[in-house]
Structures are given as C-alpha cells and as structure tokens.
Motif scaffolding. Structure first.
Motif, mmCIF file in Angstrom:
data_model
loop_
_atom_site.group_PDB
_atom_site.id
_atom_site.type_symbol
_atom_site.label_atom_id
_atom_site.label_comp_id
_atom_site.label_asym_id
_atom_site.label_seq_id
_atom_site.Cartn_x
_atom_site.Cartn_y
_atom_site.Cartn_z
ATOM 1 N N ARG A 58 -34.542 16.804 23.947
ATOM 2 C CA ARG A 58 -33.264 17.548 23.965
ATOM 3 C C ARG A 58 -32.818 17.887 22.543
ATOM 4 N NH1 ARG A 58 -31.293 17.608 28.934
ATOM 5 N NH2 ARG A 58 -29.854 19.143 28.112
ATOM 6 N N GLU A 59 -32.934 16.896 21.677
ATOM 7 C CA GLU A 59 -32.468 17.077 20.296
ATOM 8 C C GLU A 59 -33.379 18.050 19.534
ATOM 9 O OE1 GLU A 59 -32.095 13.317 18.272
ATOM 10 O OE2 GLU A 59 -31.887 14.318 16.326
ATOM 11 N N MET A 61 -35.408 20.310 20.650
ATOM 12 C CA MET A 61 -35.399 21.673 21.191
ATOM 13 C C MET A 61 -33.982 22.253 21.221
ATOM 14 S SD MET A 61 -38.269 21.239 24.225
ATOM 15 C CE MET A 61 -38.600 22.949 24.603
ATOM 16 N N GLU A 62 -33.015 21.453 20.826
ATOM 17 C CA GLU A 62 -31.596 21.867 20.822
ATOM 18 C C GLU A 62 -31.189 22.438 22.175
ATOM 19 O OE1 GLU A 62 -30.414 24.014 17.214
ATOM 20 O OE2 GLU A 62 -32.278 23.338 16.285
ATOM 21 N N LEU A 63 -31.431 21.669 23.213
ATOM 22 C CA LEU A 63 -31.183 22.166 24.572
ATOM 23 C C LEU A 63 -29.715 22.079 24.961
ATOM 24 C CD1 LEU A 63 -34.253 20.561 26.419
ATOM 25 C CD2 LEU A 63 -33.993 22.937 25.642
ATOM 26 N N ASP A 64 -29.285 23.038 25.749
ATOM 27 C CA ASP A 64 -27.913 22.992 26.262
ATOM 28 C C ASP A 64 -27.864 22.163 27.554
ATOM 29 O OD1 ASP A 64 -28.791 24.573 28.388
ATOM 30 O OD2 ASP A 64 -28.189 26.446 27.415
ATOM 31 N N ASP A 65 -26.662 22.020 28.109
ATOM 32 C CA ASP A 65 -26.484 21.112 29.251
ATOM 33 C C ASP A 65 -27.107 21.617 30.543
ATOM 34 O OD1 ASP A 65 -25.198 19.371 27.672
ATOM 35 O OD2 ASP A 65 -23.163 19.984 28.252
ATOM 36 N N GLU A 66 -27.415 22.914 30.601
ATOM 37 C CA GLU A 66 -28.018 23.444 31.847
ATOM 38 C C GLU A 66 -29.484 23.052 31.973
ATOM 39 O OE1 GLU A 66 -27.529 27.658 31.828
ATOM 40 O OE2 GLU A 66 -25.400 27.528 32.328
ATOM 41 N N HIS A 67 -30.102 22.681 30.842
ATOM 42 C CA HIS A 67 -31.543 22.418 30.864
ATOM 43 C C HIS A 67 -31.849 20.940 31.085
ATOM 44 C CE1 HIS A 67 -31.711 26.508 29.317
ATOM 45 N NE2 HIS A 67 -32.983 26.508 29.668
ATOM 46 N N GLU A 68 -32.780 20.690 32.003
ATOM 47 C CA GLU A 68 -33.219 19.327 32.315
ATOM 48 C C GLU A 68 -34.590 19.101 31.709
ATOM 49 O OE1 GLU A 68 -31.567 17.050 34.012
ATOM 50 O OE2 GLU A 68 -29.951 18.216 34.935
ATOM 51 N N VAL A 69 -34.855 17.867 31.326
ATOM 52 C CA VAL A 69 -36.148 17.512 30.734
ATOM 53 C C VAL A 69 -36.891 16.581 31.687
ATOM 54 C CG1 VAL A 69 -37.258 16.302 28.804
ATOM 55 C CG2 VAL A 69 -35.231 17.721 28.392
ATOM 56 N N LEU A 70 -38.093 16.987 32.081
ATOM 57 C CA LEU A 70 -38.879 16.179 33.027
ATOM 58 C C LEU A 70 -40.237 15.827 32.432
ATOM 59 C CD1 LEU A 70 -38.247 18.333 36.241
ATOM 60 C CD2 LEU A 70 -37.048 16.241 35.566
ATOM 61 N N PHE A 71 -40.728 14.648 32.786
ATOM 62 C CA PHE A 71 -42.088 14.248 32.418
ATOM 63 C C PHE A 71 -42.874 14.085 33.712
ATOM 64 C CE2 PHE A 71 -39.438 12.873 28.881
ATOM 65 C CZ PHE A 71 -40.139 13.422 27.817
ATOM 66 N N PHE A 181 -35.011 27.847 22.675
ATOM 67 C CA PHE A 181 -35.595 27.350 23.924
ATOM 68 C C PHE A 181 -34.630 27.532 25.105
ATOM 69 C CE2 PHE A 181 -37.818 24.886 20.587
ATOM 70 C CZ PHE A 181 -39.129 25.213 20.903
ATOM 71 N N ASN A 182 -33.334 27.654 24.813
ATOM 72 C CA ASN A 182 -32.367 27.827 25.900
ATOM 73 C C ASN A 182 -32.483 29.182 26.590
ATOM 74 O OD1 ASN A 182 -31.046 25.285 25.757
ATOM 75 N ND2 ASN A 182 -30.199 25.955 23.796
ATOM 76 N N VAL A 241 -46.297 8.641 28.345
ATOM 77 C CA VAL A 241 -44.878 8.822 28.016
ATOM 78 C C VAL A 241 -44.547 8.081 26.717
ATOM 79 C CG1 VAL A 241 -42.504 8.282 28.737
ATOM 80 C CG2 VAL A 241 -44.130 9.235 30.400
ATOM 81 N N TYR A 242 -45.109 6.884 26.567
ATOM 82 C CA TYR A 242 -44.854 6.109 25.344
ATOM 83 C C TYR A 242 -45.392 6.844 24.113
ATOM 84 C CZ TYR A 242 -44.544 2.173 22.127
ATOM 85 O OH TYR A 242 -44.243 1.364 21.062
ATOM 86 N N VAL A 243 -46.617 7.349 24.223
ATOM 87 C CA VAL A 243 -47.214 8.063 23.087
ATOM 88 C C VAL A 243 -46.401 9.332 22.777
ATOM 89 C CG1 VAL A 243 -49.291 9.220 22.215
ATOM 90 C CG2 VAL A 243 -49.503 7.098 23.499
ATOM 91 N N ALA A 244 -45.925 10.005 23.818
ATOM 92 C CA ALA A 244 -45.080 11.188 23.600
ATOM 93 C C ALA A 244 -43.818 10.787 22.834
ATOM 94 C CB ALA A 244 -44.718 11.836 24.933
ATOM 95 N N MET A 245 -43.204 9.680 23.247
ATOM 96 C CA MET A 245 -41.981 9.230 22.568
ATOM 97 C C MET A 245 -42.271 8.946 21.082
ATOM 98 S SD MET A 245 -40.289 6.469 21.338
ATOM 99 C CE MET A 245 -40.861 4.932 22.048
ATOM 100 N N LEU A 246 -43.388 8.272 20.816
ATOM 101 C CA LEU A 246 -43.730 7.973 19.409
ATOM 102 C C LEU A 246 -43.969 9.256 18.612
ATOM 103 C CD1 LEU A 246 -46.313 5.033 19.814
ATOM 104 C CD2 LEU A 246 -43.899 4.840 19.140
ATOM 105 N N THR A 247 -44.652 10.203 19.234
ATOM 106 C CA THR A 247 -44.959 11.455 18.530
ATOM 107 C C THR A 247 -43.676 12.249 18.272
ATOM 108 O OG1 THR A 247 -47.068 11.453 19.708
ATOM 109 C CG2 THR A 247 -46.490 13.479 18.561
ATOM 110 N N LEU A 248 -42.783 12.238 19.239
ATOM 111 C CA LEU A 248 -41.504 12.940 19.069
ATOM 112 C C LEU A 248 -40.663 12.282 17.972
ATOM 113 C CD1 LEU A 248 -40.830 13.429 22.886
ATOM 114 C CD2 LEU A 248 -41.219 15.301 21.260
ATOM 115 N N ARG A 249 -40.708 10.952 17.917
ATOM 116 C CA ARG A 249 -40.019 10.226 16.832
ATOM 117 C C ARG A 249 -40.578 10.645 15.479
ATOM 118 N NH1 ARG A 249 -40.263 3.810 17.916
ATOM 119 N NH2 ARG A 249 -38.571 3.649 19.420
ATOM 120 N N TRP A 250 -41.906 10.689 15.414
ATOM 121 C CA TRP A 250 -42.569 11.107 14.158
ATOM 122 C C TRP A 250 -42.119 12.510 13.769
ATOM 123 C CZ3 TRP A 250 -45.796 15.364 13.648
ATOM 124 C CH2 TRP A 250 -46.456 15.500 12.432
ATOM 125 N N LEU A 251 -42.070 13.382 14.769
ATOM 126 C CA LEU A 251 -41.685 14.773 14.516
ATOM 127 C C LEU A 251 -40.258 14.840 13.934
ATOM 128 C CD1 LEU A 251 -42.589 17.436 17.211
ATOM 129 C CD2 LEU A 251 -41.068 17.879 15.309
#
Ligand code: PMP
Length: 357
Positions: A58-59, A61-71, A181-182, A241-251
């Motif tokens: 969300r952060e 991609m600077e998403l607004d409240d209408e957008h949902e994030v799914l894995f 992205f919105n 999901v864990y690896v994605a979280m780590l990669t997003l943190r790195w980003l």
C-alpha cells in the motif's frame, strides 16, 4: 558479495539480505524456536508478516482506500482466467492488447468467459514494439495490457488512457518505476521477479469494479471472498509471502519505487548504449519501447551466439539465454540486480568483441 551475476528472467535475483533473512527464518523464525515453514498461518506471527507485506505494498504503490491488496496462489497465469471470471459477463466484451505470448494467454482465457476484442497487436514483427493509437470499443468491460513483455523486451512507457477500466499484467515490471497505480482497476503480478520468491501472486484490485456481473463465481476465484478473508481463504504460501515481505522492506529501505526507477533506468541505458555501440551485438526493439527490465539482444553473426553464451558461463554470468520463443539473449535487470552486474556484462561483451569481432 557477488559470486555469480544472475540475469535470470524469473525466478530472479533477490537482495542478498533477503536470502540471509529467509534462510534464518526457515531455521528459527524471530527467535521463536519454530521454523517459518512450520508455523500456523493464523498465528499472530504469520498474520503480522502478512499484514506488514500488505501495508508495504500500500505504501510503496501509494494506494488509495478503494484499492485492496491480495496475496493469491496460482501464478500470474491464474489471473488470465480469474480476471475475466470476475469482470467479464457472458455477453460482455474485454478489450485486450496483444503484445506477446503472455497477452495471447490472457486472450485465450478471457474467451472462455465472454467476448474478446483484440484492440491492437504487434505480432506482425514478432512483438518488437508497443502498438500506439488504437481504438477501443467504449462498451468494453475493461482494457487489459501487459505493461512489460518479458520475452521480447518491450515496455509500455505511457499507460494508455482510453476511459475504460484498466487491467494490467505487471508481472515483470511491478514496483520498478513510478506509475499512478490508482488509475488501474486491477493489477496482478507473479512474485518471482520484483517481489520475491515464486509461489505467490500480488493482486491489487479496486473494490468498485467487483460485483457487476451476474455469473456465479467459484468461491476461490471470487476476489470478494479473498478481500473478506484478507488473503486467508485457504492456507497462503507462507514462505513466499515472507520473502515478499522481506523484499518489500528492502525496497522501502533503499529509497522506494522512485529510487528503483532511477537505478533501473541507469542500468538499462548503460547496457543498451553498449549494445548499440558494439557491431557484434544488436537490439531489435524500437528505441522508445525498450524495456528497462528485460534487455533482449542478438548477434549479427548467429553462429557466434553459442560461443558467446559459453563465454558468459565461463565469466560467471548466469541466466542470459533468451526465452525459447525469442532465442538469442536476454539480460533481466530487475530491482535487485546490482549495477556492478551490468558493468561486468558489458566488460565481458567488450572482451568477447575484442577476441572474436
Ligand atoms: N505474465 C508475464 C508478463 C510473465 O512474464 C509471466 C512469467 N514470466 C507470466 C505472466 C506467467 O507467470 P506465472 O508463471 O507466475 O504464471
């Protein structure tokens, strides 16, 4: 420490610290004494990992409240059918841009659910450009584009503005450049390039696009169920999901999407310049459509190609062979690929040119 310069198109190179942290978590997650692979997916430990991954998306991609994030499961290929299952009525029309094999798969799956109008195609030249100035039927449910064409090395530099809800396969350039992205009704991306390890697919969907068609949608295909259950409708791919979280943190810690775009542009410009300057090598994509993620090139003398491939292997370069449908070479320069790897590749190309050119 770079041992091998990994240009693989996907699964691809990830940041060194992600490899380290993911390895440690397999042995012992956050000093709990339990392996990441063996924790319950509804435990506070895993739910907080999932929530962090979601909020980082969300952060970043600077998403607004209408957008949902799914894995979700099933790879980007699953989305070829999940998108029309949710958005395309039996007598509705999906407008789809044909910019390569992944687009044609999206077309084929959408045809199972409704009508498809292929609004443009670059098939005539084996997909080496992005079509421009095309018309769309204004009653179409959505326009589907593939923002980066992994196999051919083309990328939509300008996102078309047709008035239709936009759906994008961003598997190979998600989070690599600043985009609004919105603007998109739905975005999907397999994780195994810029997000993390294979096994999870990121879907970003605007809630307002859902629930407009009457079709009965199987439970696991219906995005609304995944939104309601917060990506825990079935056991999620915990490791991915864990690896994605780590990669997003790195980003995030490395300057976010804007900084990635700057680095990616520099890496790609450097490599295209070297290719254009060396008579032995050539890039086939129209200059304005060249991808910053997948740099495809071939050799003037086809017979030298196996030799160059072998030379790359001897010089610690991995994953440079082109896709089996395109042949020749493809250097994938995703977010985690260090600039030094591109410099090394250019050095190796120059050395090869000096020897065989
Ligand atoms: N779309 C694009 C643009 C891709 O590059 C790929 C895989 N390389 C896919 C879809 C298919 O992804 P998956 O293997 O995750 O189904």
């Amino acid at each position: 420490m770079i041992l091998i310069h990994n240009f693989n198109a996907g699964p691809s190179i990830l940041p060194e610290e992600v490899y380290q942290q993911a390895s440690r978590a397999i042995l012992n997650l956050n000093e709990t004494g339990v392996s990441l692979l063996s924790i319950g997916h509804r435990t506070p430990e895993f739910v907080s990992i999932l929530e962090e991954a979601r909020s980082l998306v969300r952060e970043l991609m600077e998403l607004d409240d209408e957008h949902e994030v799914l894995f979700l499961h099933g790879g980007a290929s699953m989305q070829f059918m999940q998108v029309p299952a949710n958005l395309l009525a039996k007598h509705g029309v999906a407008a789809i841009a044909d910019t390569g094999v992944w687009s044609t798969k999206a077309i084929r799956e959408a045809e199972v659910f409704g009508k498809v109008e292929v609004v443009c195609s670059s098939k005539d030249t084996n997909y080496n450009y992005i079509p421009k100035d095309f018309a769309v039927p204004n009653d179409a449910a959505y326009l589907h584009i593939t923002t980066n064409n992994t196999i051919y090395g083309t990328q939509w530099k300008e996102i078309p503005d047709t008035g239709l809800p936009l759906v994008a396969d961003m598997s190979s350039d998600i989070l690599s450049r600043k985009i609004n992205f919105n603007r998109f009704a739905l975005i999907y991306a397999g994780a195994q390039k810029n997000i993390g390890a294979a096994g999870v697919t990121l879907v970003v969907v605007n809630r307002r696009i859902l629930g407009k068609i009457k079709r009965k949608i199987p439970t696991l295909l219906d995005y609304r169920n995944h939104i309601r259950e917060q990506s825990l409708l079935s056991t999620p791919p915990v490791f991915a999901v864990y690896v994605a979280m780590l990669t997003l943190r790195w980003l995030k810690n490395n300057g976010g999407v804007a900084e990635m775009e700057k680095r990616n542009r520099e890496k790609a410009a450097m490599l295209y310049k070297a290719i254009d300057e060396m008579p032995l090598f050539r890039a086939h994509v129209a200059a304005e459509d060249r991808s910053d993620m997948n740099v495809c090139f071939s050799m003037a003398d086809k017979q030298l190609e196996p030799k160059f491939l072998q030379y790359c292997t001897e010089n610690d370069i991995y994953g440079i062979a082109g896709h089996r449908l395109a042949g020749a070479f493809r250097a994938s320069l995703y977010n985690a690929l260090p600039r030094e790897s591109v410099e090394h590749l250019i050095k190796v190309m120059k050395a090869f040119s000096a020897q065989f050119g």
